[in-house]
Enzyme design. Structure first.
Site, short mmCIF file in Angstrom:
data_model
loop_
_atom_site.label_atom_id
_atom_site.label_comp_id
_atom_site.label_asym_id
_atom_site.label_seq_id
_atom_site.Cartn_x
_atom_site.Cartn_y
_atom_site.Cartn_z
N HIS A 1 10.28 -8.71 5.03
CA HIS A 1 9.92 -7.30 4.87
C HIS A 1 10.75 -6.43 5.83
O HIS A 1 11.12 -6.88 6.92
CB HIS A 1 8.43 -7.12 5.16
CG HIS A 1 7.87 -5.82 4.70
ND1 HIS A 1 7.94 -4.67 5.47
CD2 HIS A 1 7.22 -5.48 3.56
CE1 HIS A 1 7.35 -3.69 4.80
NE2 HIS A 1 6.91 -4.14 3.64
N PHE B 1 7.73 2.83 -0.67
CA PHE B 1 8.63 3.04 0.47
C PHE B 1 9.13 4.48 0.61
O PHE B 1 9.73 4.83 1.62
CB PHE B 1 9.84 2.09 0.41
CG PHE B 1 9.47 0.64 0.51
CD1 PHE B 1 9.08 0.09 1.72
CD2 PHE B 1 9.47 -0.17 -0.61
CE1 PHE B 1 8.72 -1.25 1.83
CE2 PHE B 1 9.11 -1.52 -0.53
CZ PHE B 1 8.74 -2.06 0.68
N ASP C 1 0.83 -1.20 0.00
CA ASP C 1 0.00 0.00 0.00
C ASP C 1 0.86 1.25 0.00
O ASP C 1 1.98 1.23 0.52
CB ASP C 1 -0.83 0.07 1.29
CG ASP C 1 -2.09 -0.73 1.20
OD1 ASP C 1 -2.41 -1.23 0.13
OD2 ASP C 1 -2.76 -0.85 2.24
N TYR D 1 1.73 4.78 1.83
CA TYR D 1 1.59 5.23 3.22
C TYR D 1 0.24 5.93 3.38
O TYR D 1 -0.23 6.62 2.46
CB TYR D 1 2.72 6.18 3.59
CG TYR D 1 4.09 5.55 3.59
CD1 TYR D 1 4.43 4.54 4.48
CD2 TYR D 1 5.08 5.99 2.70
CE1 TYR D 1 5.69 3.97 4.49
CE2 TYR D 1 6.35 5.44 2.70
CZ TYR D 1 6.65 4.42 3.59
OH TYR D 1 7.90 3.88 3.60
#
Length: 261
Positions: free
Chosen positions: A226, A117, A104, A106
């Site tokens: 992750h 990111f 997704d 942020y």
């Protein structure tokens, strides 16, 4: 003499002029539903046009665009309409040599700007990106960056692609399952068709599922846990994705990425 606008040339789309015009009008309509025709229209003047044009006739795309329009009418949605397709605009298809998959955008104000990111300048660096920077520093022996904007990576051919491109404010995963995954799977599959080797960096279980879309005989896949604080110590730290990606590029006669921010 043909027009200078690649969207108006039937040769660019491999379609009749009528169908090419229809696709452009469809994209304009969708972009307007999301706000105003900005990034997507600019993206469609690049090599991504041939890759993506067929998607705008698909039923899921119309359903998706109506869903995003409805969400924007009722709630705050990130990123802003003119940032949704930043990853594609900043990293042309022909220049894509590394793909880093996120999930997704942020979901807090001032963060998302269309690059997985990455956060906008002036925004506090989120925990996952802090961990990415720690691994970057340990991997290539550079200073830990003080800003979270990863635009310089994108401009060097690193496609920072979230699998879902919008999200409702404060509600992670709120736009999953509405069609974005089909669109971004198409992007991954198109990059997979490139003749030259591409490095795919897959962090976390969700991204690692996309390995099934990648020909690992042709391309390089770097997988790990992750970078989230919940999982970074279970396989992300020490995975050295940045140096491994550069090694793969060099072995295939390409310039390494300058990962310093």
């Amino acid at each position: 003499m043909t027009s200078g606008n690649p969207l108006s040339r039937s040769g660019t789309l491999g379609l009749s002029r009528h169908r090419a015009t229809t696709k452009v009008l469809t994209v304009v309509r969708i972009a307007k539903l999301q706000g105003r025709p900005t990034t997507m229209m600019r993206v469609l003047t690049t090599g991504w046009n041939q890759v993506l044009s067929s998607e705008f006739d698909q039923p899921y795309w119309h359903t998706l665009s109506e869903f995003v329009a409805s969400e924007r009418a009722q709630f705050q949605v990130f990123p802003s309409p003119d940032h949704v397709f930043n990853a594609l605009e900043l990293t042309p298809f022909a220049k894509t040599q590394i793909v880093i998959l996120g999930q997704d955008p942020y979901h807090e104000p001032g963060q998302a700007h269309g690059l997985a990111f990455s956060v906008q300048d002036g925004t506090r660096i989120p925990p996952s990106l802090r961990n990415i920077y720690k691994e970057l520093s340990n991997d290539i022996d550079c200073e830990i960056p003080s800003r979270g904007d990863l635009t310089s990576w994108a401009q060097q051919g690193v496609l920072l692609l979230n699998t879902t491109l919008t999200v409702r404010s404060g509600q992670a995963a709120s736009h999953q399952g509405h069609g974005w995954e089909q669109f971004t799977d198409h992007i991954i599959s198109a990059v997979n068709q490139k003749e030259e080797p591409v490095v795919f960096i897959l962090w976390g279980a969700s991204s690692r599922k996309k390995a099934s879309l990648i020909n690992q005989q042709r391309h390089v896949v770097i997988e790990s846990a992750h970078p989230s604080p919940l999982s970074a110590r279970h396989g992300f730290f020490g995975s050295r994705p940045f140096s491994r990606a550069n090694t793969a590029l060099i072995e295939n006669g390409r310039e390494p990425i300058n990962w310093s921010i």
